[in-house]
Design a protein around this motif. Sequence first.
Motif, mmCIF file in Angstrom:
data_model
loop_
_atom_site.group_PDB
_atom_site.id
_atom_site.type_symbol
_atom_site.label_atom_id
_atom_site.label_comp_id
_atom_site.label_asym_id
_atom_site.label_seq_id
_atom_site.Cartn_x
_atom_site.Cartn_y
_atom_site.Cartn_z
ATOM 1 N N PHE A 233 129.441 55.107 74.490
ATOM 2 C CA PHE A 233 130.405 56.099 74.044
ATOM 3 C C PHE A 233 130.903 55.767 72.641
ATOM 4 N N ALA A 235 133.986 56.680 70.087
ATOM 5 C CA ALA A 235 135.321 57.270 69.985
ATOM 6 C C ALA A 235 135.832 57.099 68.563
ATOM 7 N N PHE A 292 131.825 57.484 82.044
ATOM 8 C CA PHE A 292 132.712 58.394 81.329
ATOM 9 C C PHE A 292 134.173 58.218 81.751
ATOM 10 N N LEU A 296 137.087 57.114 79.241
ATOM 11 C CA LEU A 296 138.225 58.005 78.998
ATOM 12 C C LEU A 296 139.544 57.311 79.325
ATOM 13 N N GLU A 300 142.594 56.502 76.722
ATOM 14 C CA GLU A 300 143.913 57.030 77.099
ATOM 15 C C GLU A 300 144.955 55.912 77.120
ATOM 16 N N ILE A 325 136.101 61.669 71.527
ATOM 17 C CA ILE A 325 135.146 60.778 72.173
ATOM 18 C C ILE A 325 133.954 61.562 72.678
ATOM 19 N N THR A 326 132.779 60.960 72.581
ATOM 20 C CA THR A 326 131.563 61.591 73.090
ATOM 21 C C THR A 326 130.604 60.505 73.557
ATOM 22 N N SER A 327 129.626 60.908 74.341
ATOM 23 C CA SER A 327 128.673 59.946 74.876
ATOM 24 C C SER A 327 127.309 60.141 74.237
ATOM 25 N N ALA A 341 131.474 63.429 67.831
ATOM 26 C CA ALA A 341 132.747 62.728 67.990
ATOM 27 C C ALA A 341 133.754 63.184 66.937
ATOM 28 N N ASN A 344 135.223 66.560 67.898
ATOM 29 C CA ASN A 344 136.230 66.394 68.951
ATOM 30 C C ASN A 344 137.543 65.868 68.381
ATOM 31 N N ILE A 356 143.473 63.499 73.478
ATOM 32 C CA ILE A 356 142.070 63.125 73.474
ATOM 33 C C ILE A 356 141.235 64.368 73.750
ATOM 34 N N THR A 358 137.236 65.517 74.512
ATOM 35 C CA THR A 358 135.917 64.999 74.857
ATOM 36 C C THR A 358 134.877 66.108 74.746
#
Length: 358
Positions: A233, A235, A292, A296, A300, A325-327, A341, A344, A356, A358
């Motif tokens: 991930f 971020a 995920f 997350l 957070e 955030i992305t994967s 990312a 987002n 946040i 995603t």
Amino acid sequence: MQNLTDQEMKWVRKVWISYWYIIGVQFVAQLFSYLFLPYDAQAVEFYFYVLLYPTLKMSLTVSLGWVVNKAMKKYSFHTLLIAGTILAILIIKLNTDIRIISALFLLPIFVSVIFYRIRLTLFSAILQLVGFLFVYITDESYRNHLSNFDVVAIPCFLGLCTLLASIIMIRGRELQEALRHTMTAKQELMIQYAVIRKQAKMDSLTNLYNQASFYEHFDIAMAYGGDRSSSFFLALIDIDNFKTINDTYGHLVGDVVLARVAKVIKETITPNDIAARYGGEEFALLLFETNFDKALKLVETIRATVFSLQHEEMAGTSVTISIGITSYEPAMSKEALFERADINLYKAKRTGKNKIVT
């Protein structure tokens, strides 16, 4: 007496073993001489008085010395040298007709050099002089085979060899000290190089990786994901209204806020993760070996912890952060992953901040 090091004990054992080799060589040499060379002795006289009895005395000397060595380890050196001296005396008394046999008195002196202790060498030299006088006084055959010149030359020769051994040890210590200084200097250079290399990779204010180091790890992460088809991930974190903080409270306060946010990030991520100051008030995270939900939850935690901090420099107010955030997905390019990312993060900033996306 100082205790012996493990290295010295190893060499002490080797010298004791070499004494047994000397006894074996002496035994074989005597037997060979009797069997294949002209030898003026009857069989009984030879085998008992020349071969077996002296060999038994030598073996007993080494055995007793070894027992004392094991029982009183702090006297290992002295026991070793005394046993070597007695061994040399026994061989010399057995071979008085060999003119060069007196050179065996050098054996304990050479042994002492191995341990690089001048006092030990001087002790050995005194032992050899006493041994020489003992053989000269008690053994008529040995005395008859020496000329007046020999009586003077042998002690002088032992003294000169002791002096030479001492010079060798002094020079050896000088080289050892020079080598130690060289190794110390090399270690210091290596430490300085490591510090400089780390400084080149780290952001001095936040103590996180800098942007250049982040891209190095980003490339490794992409290769990791591509080879294993494993997800990780990305971020991106941005401090909200950071320009206002700088304009209102000054850049020094802004630096304090940056350092505190970085500290929260560093304390929250796992040892497997990578955190970097990407630029200005923006941070980038690479999160590995997680799913995920956990990723997350981690970001957070960062967001909530930063929001809960009250900054005395800002009259007790708090700051907020926005996170995108992305994967990683198989076959995704580095540019596409970073762009997702970033999009987002942009959405989080435009839709209210302190959140946040995603």
